[in-house]
Design an enzyme around this catalytic site. Structure first.
Site, PDB file in Angstrom:
ATOM      1  CE1 TYR A  52      -4.193  -1.466  -0.294  1.00 23.56           C
ATOM      2  CE2 TYR A  52      -3.134  -3.168   1.021  1.00 23.56           C
ATOM      3  CZ  TYR A  52      -4.162  -2.756   0.205  1.00 23.56           C
ATOM      4  OH  TYR A  52      -5.161  -3.640  -0.135  1.00 23.56           O
ATOM      5  CG  ASP A  79      -8.175   6.383  -7.366  1.00 22.78           C
ATOM      6  OD1 ASP A  79      -9.068   7.271  -7.309  1.00 22.78           O
ATOM      7  OD2 ASP A  79      -8.236   5.450  -8.192  1.00 22.78           O
ATOM      8  CG  HIS A 121     -13.990  -1.585  -1.322  1.00 23.79           C
ATOM      9  ND1 HIS A 121     -14.004  -2.179  -2.559  1.00 23.79           N
ATOM     10  CD2 HIS A 121     -15.098  -2.061  -0.680  1.00 23.79           C
ATOM     11  CE1 HIS A 121     -15.065  -2.976  -2.674  1.00 23.79           C
ATOM     12  NE2 HIS A 121     -15.747  -2.911  -1.547  1.00 23.79           N
ATOM     13  N   GLY A 149     -16.694   0.857 -14.867  1.00 20.15           N
ATOM     14  CA  GLY A 149     -15.359   0.323 -14.588  1.00 20.15           C
ATOM     15  C   GLY A 149     -15.276  -0.644 -13.438  1.00 20.15           C
ATOM     16  CB  THR A 150     -17.082  -2.141 -10.983  1.00 21.14           C
ATOM     17  OG1 THR A 150     -17.095  -3.260 -10.091  1.00 21.14           O
ATOM     18  CG2 THR A 150     -18.500  -1.736 -11.316  1.00 21.14           C
ATOM     19  CB  SER A 151     -15.075  -7.145 -12.721  1.00 21.18           C
ATOM     20  OG  SER A 151     -14.720  -7.250 -11.354  1.00 21.18           O
ATOM     21  CG  ASN A 188     -11.701   3.033  -7.946  1.00 13.26           C
ATOM     22  OD1 ASN A 188     -11.873   1.818  -7.973  1.00 13.26           O
ATOM     23  ND2 ASN A 188     -11.908   3.799  -8.996  1.00 13.26           N
TER      24      ASN A 188
HETATM   25  N1  APR Z   1     -12.666   2.009 -18.748  1.00 11.27           N
HETATM   26  C1  APR Z   1     -13.706   1.360 -18.129  1.00 11.27           C
HETATM   27  N2  APR Z   1     -13.589   0.127 -17.624  1.00 11.27           N
HETATM   28  C2  APR Z   1     -12.402  -0.503 -17.729  1.00 11.27           C
HETATM   29  C3  APR Z   1     -11.284   0.086 -18.356  1.00 11.27           C
HETATM   30  C4  APR Z   1     -11.460   1.407 -18.881  1.00 11.27           C
HETATM   31  N3  APR Z   1     -10.469   2.082 -19.481  1.00 11.27           N
HETATM   32  N4  APR Z   1     -10.256  -0.794 -18.302  1.00 11.27           N
HETATM   33  C5  APR Z   1     -10.703  -1.882 -17.651  1.00 11.27           C
HETATM   34  N5  APR Z   1     -12.001  -1.724 -17.319  1.00 11.27           N
HETATM   35  C6  APR Z   1     -12.904  -2.620 -16.594  1.00 11.27           C
HETATM   36  C7  APR Z   1     -12.625  -4.099 -16.723  1.00 11.27           C
HETATM   37  O1  APR Z   1     -13.258  -4.616 -17.892  1.00 11.27           O
HETATM   38  C8  APR Z   1     -13.234  -4.655 -15.450  1.00 11.27           C
HETATM   39  O2  APR Z   1     -14.594  -5.033 -15.656  1.00 11.27           O
HETATM   40  O3  APR Z   1     -12.777  -2.337 -15.223  1.00 11.27           O
HETATM   41  C9  APR Z   1     -13.198  -3.476 -14.479  1.00 11.27           C
HETATM   42  C10 APR Z   1     -12.237  -3.637 -13.350  1.00 11.27           C
HETATM   43  O4  APR Z   1     -12.651  -4.704 -12.556  1.00 11.27           O
HETATM   44  P1  APR Z   1     -11.824  -5.137 -11.267  1.00 11.27           P
HETATM   45  O5  APR Z   1     -10.378  -5.145 -11.593  1.00 11.27           O
HETATM   46  O6  APR Z   1     -12.430  -6.384 -10.739  1.00 11.27           O
HETATM   47  O7  APR Z   1     -12.054  -3.905 -10.241  1.00 11.27           O
HETATM   48  P2  APR Z   1     -13.268  -3.616  -9.281  1.00 11.27           P
HETATM   49  O8  APR Z   1     -14.554  -4.111  -9.822  1.00 11.27           O
HETATM   50  O9  APR Z   1     -13.174  -2.180  -8.915  1.00 11.27           O
HETATM   51  O10 APR Z   1     -12.870  -4.475  -8.015  1.00 11.27           O
HETATM   52  C11 APR Z   1     -13.671  -4.421  -6.884  1.00 11.27           C
HETATM   53  O11 APR Z   1     -12.100  -5.763  -5.670  1.00 11.27           O
HETATM   54  O12 APR Z   1     -10.027  -6.415  -4.814  1.00 11.27           O
HETATM   55  C12 APR Z   1     -11.172  -5.674  -4.618  1.00 11.27           C
HETATM   56  O13 APR Z   1     -11.370  -3.976  -3.042  1.00 11.27           O
HETATM   57  C13 APR Z   1     -10.941  -4.225  -4.340  1.00 11.27           C
HETATM   58  O14 APR Z   1     -12.390  -2.353  -4.799  1.00 11.27           O
HETATM   59  C14 APR Z   1     -11.839  -3.521  -5.343  1.00 11.27           C
HETATM   60  C15 APR Z   1     -12.871  -4.584  -5.636  1.00 11.27           C
END
Ligand code: APR
Length: 226
Positions: free
Chosen positions: A53, A89, A104, A169-171, A87
């Protein structure tokens, strides 16, 4: 003013140069996510977790908000905007968003290992031996796997009241955050912006925009502001 709620994840910061979690096969900056982002990982190897971190915190001074963050901040001219972000950040704040809920945690805060309510603003590295006022080791103010999400109820209320919801932007793989999309009972418009959103299961009334964050937010802004 109509209420606009944004639920953002790592993908919104990708174009600013911050890696997402799951685009690299479960590795995050070359680490197993569970080693560095779980309470178990902290107990197993606090030094590794602090170092991880510390690196993420140092990276923040090298990155700047992108157009997606900026458009969201500018939408406050027309809408009552609440950002719920997974996020850690500060790019939403730096682009000018005034209501940001960090589900988070935040990289620029530290807390006591013994009491997560003892929170400090913290911009430096955290080292073993740095203590909170209760005498406990300081740790990153991050919600790790295996921990409660204290702001979840507040976030759910915001989503419930939303007139418009934008998921970006979240999976949607991490719960309970991913569940929030199902609370938007009153929203008349719902969007999901993510290059991979065609693969994700969301309620059928979501408009899917399989685009990067900057491009998708520009398109939605044109629709919402006209
Ligand atoms: N613009 C939009 N989306 C994007 C881009 C982009 N330029 N690049 C990648 N992505 C998408 C990917 O397709 C994916 O679906 O962003 C998503 C990121 O997913 P993760 O990496 O799983 O992130 P997130 O959903 O924020 O994770 C959730 O997991 O480990 C924990 O606490 C951590 O907050 C985090 C949580």
């Amino acid at each position: 003013m109509q209420k606009l709620v944004i639920l953002s994840g790592a993908g919104i910061s990708q174009e600013s140069g911050i890696s997402t979690f799951r685009d690299a096969n479960g590795l995050w900056e070359n680490h197993d996510i569970m080693e560095v982002a779980s309470i178990q990982g902290w107990h197993n190897n606090p030094e590794l977790v602090l170092d991880f971190y510390n690196q993420r915190r140092r990276q923040l001074v090298e990155v700047i908000p992108n157009k997606a963050h900026t458009i969201i901040a500018q939408l406050e001219d027309q809408y009552e905007v609440t950002v719920i972000t997974q996020n850690v950040d500060d790019l939403h704040e730096r682009s000018g968003s005034s209501r940001v809920i960090h589900l988070h945690g935040e990289l620029y805060k530290a807390c006591s290992e013994g009491n997560k309510n003892l929170v400090l603003d913290w911009k430096e590295d955290i080292k073993l031996g740095d203590l909170a006022e209760d005498g406990s080791q300081l740790r990153p103010f991050i919600v790790w796997f295996g921990e409660d999400v204290p702001l979840l109820d507040l976030a759910a209320d915001m989503v419930y009241d939303a007139d418009i919801l934008i998921v970006i932007g979240t999976s949607l793989q991490v719960y309970p955050a991913a569940n929030l999309i199902h609370f938007a009972h009153n929203a008349k418009r719902k969007y999901i912006i993510d290059p991979h959103c065609q693969d994700y299961t969301v309620p059928s009334d979501f408009v899917k925009l399989a685009m990067k964050a900057t491009e998708g937010m520009a398109k939605v802004r044109d629709e919402l502001v006209g």
